[in-house]
Motif scaffolding. Structure first.
Motif, PDB file in Angstrom:
ATOM      1  N   ASN A  93       0.860  -1.178   0.000  1.00 43.65           N
ATOM      2  CA  ASN A  93       0.000   0.000   0.000  1.00 43.65           C
ATOM      3  C   ASN A  93       0.895   1.226   0.000  1.00 43.65           C
ATOM      4  O   ASN A  93       1.350   1.681   1.057  1.00 43.65           O
ATOM      5  N   SER A 137      -9.473  -4.545  -2.174  1.00 44.66           N
ATOM      6  CA  SER A 137      -9.039  -3.469  -1.285  1.00 44.66           C
ATOM      7  C   SER A 137      -9.865  -2.216  -1.582  1.00 44.66           C
ATOM      8  O   SER A 137     -10.324  -2.019  -2.700  1.00 44.66           O
ATOM      9  N   LYS A 181       2.385  -5.466   3.747  1.00 45.79           N
ATOM     10  CA  LYS A 181       2.082  -6.575   4.643  1.00 45.79           C
ATOM     11  C   LYS A 181       2.194  -7.856   3.844  1.00 45.79           C
ATOM     12  O   LYS A 181       1.574  -7.988   2.803  1.00 45.79           O
ATOM     13  N   ARG A 231       2.868   1.259   3.816  1.00 47.15           N
ATOM     14  CA  ARG A 231       3.406   0.047   4.421  1.00 47.15           C
ATOM     15  C   ARG A 231       3.161  -1.136   3.486  1.00 47.15           C
ATOM     16  O   ARG A 231       2.326  -1.086   2.589  1.00 47.15           O
ATOM     17  N   THR A 266      -5.725  -5.406   7.373  1.00 46.76           N
ATOM     18  CA  THR A 266      -5.509  -3.966   7.256  1.00 46.76           C
ATOM     19  C   THR A 266      -4.046  -3.717   6.899  1.00 46.76           C
ATOM     20  O   THR A 266      -3.151  -4.289   7.527  1.00 46.76           O
ATOM     21  N   VAL A 267      -3.828  -2.926   5.877  1.00 44.20           N
ATOM     22  CA  VAL A 267      -2.462  -2.529   5.517  1.00 44.20           C
ATOM     23  C   VAL A 267      -2.360  -1.017   5.685  1.00 44.20           C
ATOM     24  O   VAL A 267      -2.990  -0.267   4.927  1.00 44.20           O
ATOM     25  N   PRO A 268      -1.599  -0.548   6.660  1.00 48.56           N
ATOM     26  CA  PRO A 268      -1.502   0.898   6.886  1.00 48.56           C
ATOM     27  C   PRO A 268      -0.953   1.640   5.660  1.00 48.56           C
ATOM     28  O   PRO A 268      -0.334   1.051   4.775  1.00 48.56           O
ATOM     29  N   ALA A 269      -1.173   2.930   5.621  1.00 50.68           N
ATOM     30  CA  ALA A 269      -0.634   3.770   4.549  1.00 50.68           C
ATOM     31  C   ALA A 269       0.884   3.660   4.523  1.00 50.68           C
ATOM     32  O   ALA A 269       1.536   3.600   5.574  1.00 50.68           O
ATOM     33  N   ASP A 291      -1.482   7.050   0.752  1.00 45.64           N
ATOM     34  CA  ASP A 291      -1.496   7.720   2.059  1.00 45.64           C
ATOM     35  C   ASP A 291      -2.779   7.441   2.848  1.00 45.64           C
ATOM     36  O   ASP A 291      -3.058   8.127   3.831  1.00 45.64           O
ATOM     37  N   LYS A 292      -3.542   6.418   2.420  1.00 42.13           N
ATOM     38  CA  LYS A 292      -4.732   6.006   3.182  1.00 42.13           C
ATOM     39  C   LYS A 292      -4.619   4.528   3.518  1.00 42.13           C
ATOM     40  O   LYS A 292      -4.205   3.730   2.674  1.00 42.13           O
ATOM     41  N   GLU A 293      -4.994   4.165   4.723  1.00 42.09           N
ATOM     42  CA  GLU A 293      -5.009   2.759   5.139  1.00 42.09           C
ATOM     43  C   GLU A 293      -5.871   1.932   4.189  1.00 42.09           C
ATOM     44  O   GLU A 293      -6.903   2.400   3.711  1.00 42.09           O
ATOM     45  N   ASP A 321      -8.249  -1.297   3.637  1.00 43.16           N
ATOM     46  CA  ASP A 321      -9.061  -2.388   4.196  1.00 43.16           C
ATOM     47  C   ASP A 321      -9.173  -3.450   3.124  1.00 43.16           C
ATOM     48  O   ASP A 321      -9.725  -3.209   2.051  1.00 43.16           O
TER      49      ASP A 321
END
Lengths: 123, 123, 123, 123
Positions: free
Chosen positions: D36, D94, D69, D67, D62-65, D39-41, D43
């Motif tokens: 991801n 997503s 996973k 980041r 959940t993959v944070p902004a 700049d937005k998390e 889902d």
């Protein structure tokens, strides 16, 4: 020839922490193979993403016109080296079209294993 | 069937310099598998790019209509053989649409390793 | 979900002629993994291309709605089995959109090797 | 950076039923690596398809902004764990663009084998 795209992504990144066999060819490593088939030098920026901290980079690479460069992530040290045994991913940006392919050699066990895939062409 | 594209690129190229196991199937090699599913013979040109010298080629291959040809880079000799243990990349151009897939068998250690990916379809 | 394409191609095909390890999981094999994420059954035709003779097939496979089928090329026998140690390629046609991925397990040597790639989405 | 697509598919899925070597790195496993770069998390919902029963899921990640996973299918347990030695496939959705790559490490024999490919970008 103008071949490829200017932005590529590789979601899988992992440099195994140990190796078997003669150096440097059998050291566990990950590579971004970059082909610049055009007639202008490519200025390339690599940004590394992690699971639990802010991105690192950009790492800067130059690929001359009509050349390929197989960049070992193991060898990237500026601005910081990439930790081993750690999940990462990357985005590769070039100022001219290039083609990017991702390869890993894993020699943690006595016999090596390989994986490869074209990177994802963003635009 | 008209299937595929006329220009393809493979950014990762490397023929390992040694092998283990019976020949020819276990010799370390790289292959460009070309599928010509159409009803016209394909005239194919392969250009090899290096990290530190001018491109080599074109190497010329013919793939008959409704046939596949799995081209071993090891076997390309005209205009010159491809050096072992050397980073390269290639661009493959055909006069009719084809599909190209890239495979390596690495038998430098006692047990072989494999990688494969679709080549990058340029246009 | 309507996901995928109706025509796919795999340029690399090769069923190794021998194996090591317990059957059936360690028999050298090639697979076309087909995902039908839609709500209509998929009628799939596979045509096999060779380097030196006319194509074989079509081989017919059914993938129910909302199911995946991992088709081992080793198991295709109608209209004829696929020869081992022989270069081939294939085109896969479905009457509804599907996703196709290509995998090989090679256990000719004591330890198995794997390759995989998404097939080429034609249209 | 907004990079990637919101729907991806992986047609090949199979978690080998046994392993050799130290845990956790040498346990046979399959991974969906999700990047991801925005700049937005993100889902993310994963739906698992089988050959002979209804799909399972969705599994929520959940993959944070900014980041990545690397999700091991082995570790998915809610609403149910994924059976070993069983053919499956998956669709990954997503709410923001991501990039997905599929990897397997197979350590059923003494030396590990690897495969990887970009997932199929649906839209």
């Amino acid at each position: 020839m103008k071949i490829g795209h200017k932005v590529w992504a590789i979601a899988e990144g992992y440099i195994p922490g140990y190796s078997n066999g003669p150096e440097p060819e059998m050291v566990s490593h990950e590579t971004a193979c970059i082909l610049n088939a055009g007639d202008k030098e490519a200025d390339v920026k690599i940004t590394i993403f992690f699971s639990d901290k802010d991105p690192a980079g950009p790492y800067r690479i130059t690929v001359p016109a009509m050349r390929t460069k197989h960049v070992r992530f193991n060898d990237l040290t500026d601005p910081q080296s990439i930790p081993r045994d750690t999940d990462y991913a990357c985005v590769i940006e070039s100022d001219v079209p290039v083609v990017v392919q991702h390869t890993r050699l894993d020699s943690r066990q006595a016999e090596n294993a390989l994986l490869s895939t074209m990177a994802f062409a963003v635009h």
